[in-house]
Design a protein around this motif. Structure first.
Motif, mmCIF file in Angstrom:
data_model
loop_
_atom_site.group_PDB
_atom_site.id
_atom_site.type_symbol
_atom_site.label_atom_id
_atom_site.label_comp_id
_atom_site.label_asym_id
_atom_site.label_seq_id
_atom_site.Cartn_x
_atom_site.Cartn_y
_atom_site.Cartn_z
ATOM 1 N N GLU A 237 5.322 10.192 -4.060
ATOM 2 C CA GLU A 237 5.142 11.559 -4.533
ATOM 3 C C GLU A 237 6.493 12.055 -5.056
ATOM 4 O O GLU A 237 7.486 12.050 -4.319
ATOM 5 C CB GLU A 237 4.642 12.487 -3.417
ATOM 6 C CG GLU A 237 3.239 12.198 -2.927
ATOM 7 C CD GLU A 237 2.167 12.552 -3.935
ATOM 8 O OE1 GLU A 237 2.428 13.390 -4.833
ATOM 9 O OE2 GLU A 237 1.063 11.986 -3.844
ATOM 10 N N VAL B 214 -3.801 6.417 3.106
ATOM 11 C CA VAL B 214 -2.688 5.577 3.565
ATOM 12 C C VAL B 214 -1.886 6.284 4.654
ATOM 13 O O VAL B 214 -1.325 5.645 5.538
ATOM 14 C CB VAL B 214 -1.760 5.212 2.382
ATOM 15 C CG1 VAL B 214 -0.491 4.519 2.858
ATOM 16 C CG2 VAL B 214 -2.500 4.320 1.388
ATOM 17 N N SER C 282 -5.304 9.497 -0.406
ATOM 18 C CA SER C 282 -4.913 8.093 -0.508
ATOM 19 C C SER C 282 -5.405 7.260 0.665
ATOM 20 O O SER C 282 -5.498 6.032 0.564
ATOM 21 C CB SER C 282 -3.389 7.979 -0.593
ATOM 22 O OG SER C 282 -2.783 8.237 0.671
ATOM 23 N N ASN D 75 0.821 -1.219 0.000
ATOM 24 C CA ASN D 75 0.000 0.000 0.000
ATOM 25 C C ASN D 75 0.850 1.263 0.000
ATOM 26 O O ASN D 75 0.461 2.288 0.547
ATOM 27 C CB ASN D 75 -0.944 0.030 1.215
ATOM 28 C CG ASN D 75 -1.937 -1.106 1.192
ATOM 29 O OD1 ASN D 75 -2.414 -1.477 0.134
ATOM 30 N ND2 ASN D 75 -2.245 -1.650 2.352
ATOM 31 N N ARG E 93 8.375 8.663 -0.231
ATOM 32 C CA ARG E 93 7.727 7.358 -0.216
ATOM 33 C C ARG E 93 7.098 7.156 1.163
ATOM 34 O O ARG E 93 7.723 7.421 2.187
ATOM 35 C CB ARG E 93 8.734 6.235 -0.477
ATOM 36 C CG ARG E 93 9.481 6.369 -1.785
ATOM 37 C CD ARG E 93 10.396 5.182 -2.041
ATOM 38 N NE ARG E 93 11.435 5.049 -1.031
ATOM 39 C CZ ARG E 93 12.318 4.035 -1.003
ATOM 40 N NH1 ARG E 93 12.274 3.089 -1.901
ATOM 41 N NH2 ARG E 93 13.235 3.990 -0.056
ATOM 42 N N ARG F 218 -3.204 15.102 -2.114
ATOM 43 C CA ARG F 218 -3.297 13.775 -2.727
ATOM 44 C C ARG F 218 -2.905 12.684 -1.729
ATOM 45 O O ARG F 218 -3.482 11.600 -1.723
ATOM 46 C CB ARG F 218 -2.425 13.700 -3.985
ATOM 47 C CG ARG F 218 -2.628 12.410 -4.767
ATOM 48 C CD ARG F 218 -2.060 12.495 -6.164
ATOM 49 N NE ARG F 218 -0.615 12.639 -6.177
ATOM 50 C CZ ARG F 218 0.115 12.677 -7.295
ATOM 51 N NH1 ARG F 218 -0.483 12.601 -8.478
ATOM 52 N NH2 ARG F 218 1.424 12.814 -7.248
ATOM 53 N N LEU F 219 -1.932 12.965 -0.875
ATOM 54 C CA LEU F 219 -1.577 12.011 0.175
ATOM 55 C C LEU F 219 -2.759 11.761 1.102
ATOM 56 O O LEU F 219 -3.039 10.616 1.489
ATOM 57 C CB LEU F 219 -0.386 12.526 0.982
ATOM 58 C CG LEU F 219 0.999 12.396 0.349
ATOM 59 C CD1 LEU F 219 2.024 13.144 1.196
ATOM 60 C CD2 LEU F 219 1.398 10.932 0.211
ATOM 61 N N CYS G 140 -4.009 8.220 -7.076
ATOM 62 C CA CYS G 140 -2.729 8.344 -6.383
ATOM 63 C C CYS G 140 -1.634 7.592 -7.144
ATOM 64 O O CYS G 140 -1.902 6.712 -7.959
ATOM 65 C CB CYS G 140 -2.843 7.808 -4.963
ATOM 66 S SG CYS G 140 -4.057 8.707 -3.968
ATOM 67 N N LYS G 141 -0.398 7.938 -6.846
ATOM 68 C CA LYS G 141 0.751 7.301 -7.495
ATOM 69 C C LYS G 141 1.326 6.261 -6.540
ATOM 70 O O LYS G 141 1.928 6.599 -5.516
ATOM 71 C CB LYS G 141 1.806 8.359 -7.837
ATOM 72 C CG LYS G 141 2.934 7.857 -8.721
ATOM 73 C CD LYS G 141 3.835 9.022 -9.118
ATOM 74 C CE LYS G 141 4.928 8.573 -10.061
ATOM 75 N NZ LYS G 141 5.795 9.717 -10.467
ATOM 76 N N PHE G 142 1.107 4.987 -6.847
ATOM 77 C CA PHE G 142 1.517 3.914 -5.952
ATOM 78 C C PHE G 142 2.921 3.427 -6.291
ATOM 79 O O PHE G 142 3.366 3.495 -7.439
ATOM 80 C CB PHE G 142 0.527 2.753 -6.027
ATOM 81 C CG PHE G 142 -0.833 3.091 -5.475
ATOM 82 C CD1 PHE G 142 -1.090 2.996 -4.121
ATOM 83 C CD2 PHE G 142 -1.849 3.531 -6.313
ATOM 84 C CE1 PHE G 142 -2.335 3.328 -3.605
ATOM 85 C CE2 PHE G 142 -3.099 3.861 -5.814
ATOM 86 C CZ PHE G 142 -3.338 3.756 -4.450
ATOM 87 N N ILE H 34 2.797 4.661 -1.219
ATOM 88 C CA ILE H 34 2.481 5.825 -2.034
ATOM 89 C C ILE H 34 3.774 6.538 -2.400
ATOM 90 O O ILE H 34 4.704 6.636 -1.583
ATOM 91 C CB ILE H 34 1.562 6.796 -1.259
ATOM 92 C CG1 ILE H 34 0.220 6.134 -0.951
ATOM 93 C CG2 ILE H 34 1.356 8.091 -2.035
ATOM 94 C CD1 ILE H 34 -0.628 5.866 -2.157
#
Length: 256
Positions: free
Chosen positions: A29, A53, A51, A25, A83, A47-48, A129-131, A27
């Motif tokens: 950025e 997360v 998520s 899981n 990260r 955006r975080l 989101c960017k995983f 993320i």
């Protein structure tokens, strides 16, 4: 040019993080540090939060770390790589500052290669989101032919244009900018978000045939800003348009 030092700060020692590995899981950025600050950090932060997360405690730690480290960045422009995820069941994160190398595609344009590897359509709402788990993007990248200024054009499993490997996409048809619908899959980029407050566009589905009818195509991300597209390899080519240059100038004047 002096070597840019790397700074790390995380809940667990950075040595326990597998380089370029995947968190569960996790993320990612990727941000631009410019003249000692992260001008788009508020949008990355939002955006975080989206998520679901990142906890409030970790987010506060990241805020403090950025405030302390960004002004120490020794170059006027750098990449800040964040990260966030879990190791051994514990929430952790790390932040690194890396050199931002010159990108000739900003001035000369990008050649897009249509990739066979596609993105699955999600059954739930796409958070955008960017995983860190990027196996499909890695597989698509492996398809790229040899050459400079290349990026991969990504589609969903129904053949709709979604994004490139590194950027969001905008296409101009006459006076109207259009961006793909990202409600099903894809990354809802921070630069795309920022541009939405400074220019108008429509969101609609496009396949490759429809995209090739555009008068101008651009890519955008939060590190490079706007990159003109000069070719979809094997299908269509364009000169660099005035729209791309206008948006590039807007970003320079407003952000960096």
């Amino acid at each position: 040019m002096s070597k840019l030092p790397q700074f790390y700060f995380c809940g667990k020692p950075a040595t326990q993080l597998v380089p370029d590995g995947d968190y569960i899981n996790g993320i990612l950025e990727t941000m631009r540090c410019h003249n000692g600050s992260l001008p788009l950090w508020p949008l990355h932060r939002s955006r975080l939060i989206r998520s679901c997360v990142v906890s409030g405690v970790i987010l506060s730690e990241i805020d403090s770390c950025i405030a302390q480290l960004a002004p120490k960045c020794s170059q006027s422009a750098a990449i800040a790589r964040l990260r966030v995820g879990f190791l051994d069941g514990d929430e952790c994160w790390d932040l690194s500052f890396l050199p931002l190398l010159q990108a000739p595609e900003v001035e000369l344009g990008v050649h897009l290669y249509p990739c066979r590897t596609n993105l699955p359509v999600l059954k739930t709402k796409n958070l955008g989101c960017k995983f860190l788990a990027r196996s499909r993007y890695n597989a698509a990248r492996a398809e790229l032919p040899e050459g400079k200024r290349l990026d991969g054009l990504m589609f969903d499993s129904s053949g709709r244009v979604i994004e490139s490997l590194r950027c969001n996409l905008l296409a101009r048809f006459g006076d109207t900018w259009v961006t793909p619908d990202l409600s099903r899959c894809g990354v809802q980029g921070v630069m795309l978000n920022w541009l939405s407050g400074h220019t108008r566009w429509q969101t609609r589905d496009m396949d490759l045939q429809a995209l090739c009818k555009a008068d101008e195509v651009i890519l955008c991300n939060s590190v490079r800003g706007v990159l003109p597209v000069v070719e979809i390899i094997g299908y269509k080519s364009w000169p660099i348009g005035a729209g791309a240059r206008r948006l590039q100038q807007l970003i320079v004047e407003a952000l960096w």
